[in-house]
Design a protein around this motif. Structure first.
Motif, PDB file in Angstrom:
ATOM      1  N   LYS A 166       0.807  -1.221   0.000  1.00 52.72           N
ATOM      2  CA  LYS A 166       0.000   0.000   0.000  1.00 52.72           C
ATOM      3  C   LYS A 166       0.842   1.274   0.000  1.00 52.72           C
ATOM      4  N   LEU A 167       1.930   1.308   0.806  1.00 54.03           N
ATOM      5  CA  LEU A 167       2.790   2.484   0.866  1.00 54.03           C
ATOM      6  C   LEU A 167       4.192   2.118   0.406  1.00 54.03           C
ATOM      7  N   LYS A 168       4.743   2.927  -0.500  1.00 56.55           N
ATOM      8  CA  LYS A 168       6.114   2.719  -0.955  1.00 56.55           C
ATOM      9  C   LYS A 168       7.057   3.411   0.034  1.00 56.55           C
ATOM     10  N   ARG A 169       8.032   2.657   0.527  1.00 59.40           N
ATOM     11  CA  ARG A 169       9.009   3.202   1.473  1.00 59.40           C
ATOM     12  C   ARG A 169      10.386   3.187   0.827  1.00 59.40           C
ATOM     13  N   ASP A 170      11.067   4.317   0.918  1.00 57.82           N
ATOM     14  CA  ASP A 170      12.449   4.421   0.452  1.00 57.82           C
ATOM     15  C   ASP A 170      13.338   4.560   1.682  1.00 57.82           C
ATOM     16  N   PHE A 171      14.095   3.506   1.965  1.00 56.32           N
ATOM     17  CA  PHE A 171      14.955   3.527   3.145  1.00 56.32           C
ATOM     18  C   PHE A 171      16.091   4.510   2.927  1.00 56.32           C
ATOM     19  N   GLN A 172      16.287   5.379   3.900  1.00 56.20           N
ATOM     20  CA  GLN A 172      17.275   6.446   3.808  1.00 56.20           C
ATOM     21  C   GLN A 172      18.597   5.989   4.416  1.00 56.20           C
ATOM     22  N   PRO A 173      19.709   6.326   3.761  1.00 56.81           N
ATOM     23  CA  PRO A 173      21.006   5.982   4.356  1.00 56.81           C
ATOM     24  C   PRO A 173      21.289   6.913   5.534  1.00 56.81           C
ATOM     25  N   ASP A 174      21.933   6.365   6.554  1.00 55.08           N
ATOM     26  CA  ASP A 174      22.341   7.237   7.651  1.00 55.08           C
ATOM     27  C   ASP A 174      23.668   7.884   7.279  1.00 55.08           C
ATOM     28  N   GLY A 175      23.877   9.110   7.767  1.00 61.27           N
ATOM     29  CA  GLY A 175      25.134   9.829   7.513  1.00 61.27           C
ATOM     30  C   GLY A 175      26.228   9.136   8.297  1.00 61.27           C
ATOM     31  N   PRO A 176      26.787   9.824   9.289  1.00 60.24           N
ATOM     32  CA  PRO A 176      27.609   9.047  10.211  1.00 60.24           C
ATOM     33  C   PRO A 176      26.675   8.025  10.856  1.00 60.24           C
ATOM     34  N   GLU A 177      27.205   6.936  11.285  1.00 57.10           N
ATOM     35  CA  GLU A 177      26.367   5.842  11.801  1.00 57.10           C
ATOM     36  C   GLU A 177      25.341   6.330  12.816  1.00 57.10           C
ATOM     37  N   GLY A 178      24.066   6.056  12.528  1.00 54.90           N
ATOM     38  CA  GLY A 178      22.985   6.389  13.436  1.00 54.90           C
ATOM     39  C   GLY A 178      22.454   7.806  13.322  1.00 54.90           C
ATOM     40  N   VAL A 179      22.831   8.543  12.264  1.00 53.66           N
ATOM     41  CA  VAL A 179      22.385   9.928  12.097  1.00 53.66           C
ATOM     42  C   VAL A 179      21.671  10.074  10.753  1.00 53.66           C
ATOM     43  N   TRP A 180      20.471  10.651  10.792  1.00 49.66           N
ATOM     44  CA  TRP A 180      19.688  10.888   9.575  1.00 49.66           C
ATOM     45  C   TRP A 180      19.305  12.354   9.483  1.00 49.66           C
ATOM     46  N   GLU A 181      19.260  12.863   8.254  1.00 56.35           N
ATOM     47  CA  GLU A 181      18.722  14.188   7.984  1.00 56.35           C
ATOM     48  C   GLU A 181      17.250  14.017   7.624  1.00 56.35           C
ATOM     49  N   ILE A 182      16.390  14.697   8.356  1.00 53.94           N
ATOM     50  CA  ILE A 182      14.954  14.579   8.157  1.00 53.94           C
ATOM     51  C   ILE A 182      14.426  15.905   7.609  1.00 53.94           C
ATOM     52  N   TYR A 183      13.811  15.856   6.438  1.00 53.95           N
ATOM     53  CA  TYR A 183      13.185  17.025   5.823  1.00 53.95           C
ATOM     54  C   TYR A 183      11.670  16.907   5.983  1.00 53.95           C
ATOM     55  N   ASP A 184      10.942  17.942   5.621  1.00 54.11           N
ATOM     56  CA  ASP A 184       9.485  17.848   5.653  1.00 54.11           C
ATOM     57  C   ASP A 184       9.050  16.676   4.778  1.00 54.11           C
ATOM     58  N   GLY A 185       8.140  15.875   5.280  1.00 57.14           N
ATOM     59  CA  GLY A 185       7.650  14.721   4.546  1.00 57.14           C
ATOM     60  C   GLY A 185       7.033  13.699   5.484  1.00 57.14           C
ATOM     61  N   TRP A 186       6.792  12.526   4.958  1.00 58.12           N
ATOM     62  CA  TRP A 186       6.168  11.417   5.675  1.00 58.12           C
ATOM     63  C   TRP A 186       7.202  10.307   5.805  1.00 58.12           C
ATOM     64  N   TYR A 187       7.304   9.714   6.993  1.00 53.78           N
ATOM     65  CA  TYR A 187       8.338   8.720   7.262  1.00 53.78           C
ATOM     66  C   TYR A 187       7.787   7.575   8.108  1.00 53.78           C
ATOM     67  N   GLN A 188       8.520   6.464   8.041  1.00 52.61           N
ATOM     68  CA  GLN A 188       8.351   5.382   9.010  1.00 52.61           C
ATOM     69  C   GLN A 188       9.719   5.232   9.656  1.00 52.61           C
TER      70      GLN A 188
END
Length: 96
Positions: A30-52
């Protein structure tokens, strides 16, 4: 807009951590998910949008495969699957 930085430790139940952006419709799940790579281990950049999100952030209740919506840098948590599905047209319209 500048991204928000999310630091995640592994979830205590399964020792995993990940961030997936909801980007559209999927015929099977039902929902397409694109897994985001983490920058340094355990760090993600989150922009406006929908996430799991799945993992543990210091000082915050755990994310357990949790759906969230980020708008103007603020995160709305604990969204149920049907709520996210109801916004699928908005999600698809936001993609370039």
């Amino acid at each position: 807009m500048k991204p928000q930085i999310l630091h995640l430790m592994p979830n205590t139940t399964d020792e995993k951590r990940w961030v997936a952006e909801i980007t559209g419709e999927d015929p099977t799940f039902k929902l397409k998910r694109d897994f985001q790579p983490d920058g340094p281990e355990g760090v993600w950049e989150i922009y406006d949008g929908w996430y799991q999100i799945h993992g543990q952030a210091t000082g915050v209740s755990p994310f357990n495969k949790e759906y969230v919506h980020v708008k103007n840098g603020r995160m709305l948590r604990h969204l149920n699957f049907r709520y996210v599905l109801a916004h699928l047209e908005d999600i698809k319209a936001a993609e370039p």
